[in-house]
Design an enzyme around this catalytic site. Structure first.
Site, PDB file in Angstrom:
ATOM      1  N   LYS A 105       1.132  -0.729   0.379  1.00  0.00           N
ATOM      2  CA  LYS A 105      -0.010   0.208  -0.156  1.00  0.00           C
ATOM      3  C   LYS A 105       1.170   1.458   0.116  1.00  0.00           C
ATOM      4  O   LYS A 105       1.763   1.660   0.836  1.00  0.00           O
ATOM      5  CB  LYS A 105      -0.783   0.170   1.358  1.00  0.00           C
ATOM      6  CG  LYS A 105      -2.434   0.059   0.889  1.00  0.00           C
ATOM      7  CD  LYS A 105      -3.121  -0.236   1.954  1.00  0.00           C
ATOM      8  CE  LYS A 105      -2.834   1.509   3.228  1.00  0.00           C
ATOM      9  NZ  LYS A 105      -4.216   0.806   4.071  1.00  0.00           N
ATOM     10  N   HIS A 107      -0.637   4.483   0.460  1.00  0.00           N
ATOM     11  CA  HIS A 107      -1.036   5.504   1.247  1.00  0.00           C
ATOM     12  C   HIS A 107      -0.953   4.686   2.783  1.00  0.00           C
ATOM     13  O   HIS A 107      -1.112   3.215   3.003  1.00  0.00           O
ATOM     14  CB  HIS A 107      -2.335   5.729   0.518  1.00  0.00           C
ATOM     15  CG  HIS A 107      -3.490   4.902   0.762  1.00  0.00           C
ATOM     16  ND1 HIS A 107      -3.450   3.829  -0.520  1.00  0.00           N
ATOM     17  CD2 HIS A 107      -4.302   4.695   0.898  1.00  0.00           C
ATOM     18  CE1 HIS A 107      -4.381   2.750  -0.134  1.00  0.00           C
ATOM     19  NE2 HIS A 107      -4.972   3.306   0.692  1.00  0.00           N
TER      20      HIS A 107
END
Length: 222
Positions: A105, A107
């Site tokens: 990921k 974020h």
């Protein structure tokens, strides 16, 4: 009977009742005709998962491996590592756990690891070892985080040489992992335990599967 043996026998009985372990004729991914089939995906409700966690925790305790935390490779390993951590907490040992995302990921907290910080001595929790790919990825992730993988904990060791129906390798996937990474593989139960269970069974239908399992082990076993 030792607590270790009863943990193995009870687990086999539990897997049969949950229909996770079944006998008959099944074609494996390698194209072999196996007299038994084990699918950990069948531990698919709260009660079964809770029991499974206790079997994992007991096998880990019996092994006397020193560890600081648990790690579960996505996807199957996520529920397995969580249930094992809960079972250990119920036994009075509260240990952190982590797992990985299949895709990193970029974020939020970011990265591919979720859960507690991966540090210290780490036990990898999975269902079975078939090709060793999941273990290889897990070892890389754990070492990259600066931690030390110390063991792999699985539900069932098929004790079966790798390869296909016609090309039989020299060692099992479990042996290959132990050799490549120098990590012990702890199984709740293995094929030898399964054969002992069938041999001692008072259930005639179950006992009748023993010759087929023995023949399979003679052909493909380690």
């Amino acid at each position: 009977m030792s607590s270790e043996n009863s943990n193995q026998d009870n687990f086999i009985r539990f897997a049969l009742e949950a229909k996770v372990l079944s006998f008959g004729e099944f074609k494996t991914k390698a194209g072999r005709l196996s007299p038994y089939f084990f699918n950990a995906g069948g531990f698919n409700d709260g009660k079964r998962l809770s029991s499974l966690g206790r079997y994992y925790a007991q096998a880990l305790s019996n092994s006397q491996i020193q560890f600081d935390m648990l790690y579960g490779p996505a996807y199957k390993g996520i529920t397995l590592v969580a249930s094992t951590a809960i079972a250990l907490a119920d036994q009075g040992r509260n240990v952190p756990y982590a797992y990985n995302r299949k895709e990193a990921k970029d974020h939020g907290e970011g990265g591919s690891l979720v859960g507690a910080p991966v540090q210290g001595k780490v036990v990898i929790v999975d269902d079975v070892i078939s090709a060793g790919t999941s273990v290889r990825e897990s070892v890389d992730l754990i070492r990259s985080a600066g931690a030390e993988p110390v063991a792999v904990l699985i539900a069932l060791d098929r004790m079966e040489k790798s390869g296909t129906a016609t090309e039989i390798g020299k060692q099992s996937a479990v042996q290959a992992v132990e050799q490549e990474f120098g990590l012990p593989v702890i199984a709740i139960a293995n094929l030898a335990d399964l054969m002992s269970f069938l041999a001692a069974s008072s259930n005639a239908e179950l006992a009748n599967y023993l010759p087929a399992v023995k023949a399979y082990r003679d052909q493909y076993g380690v």
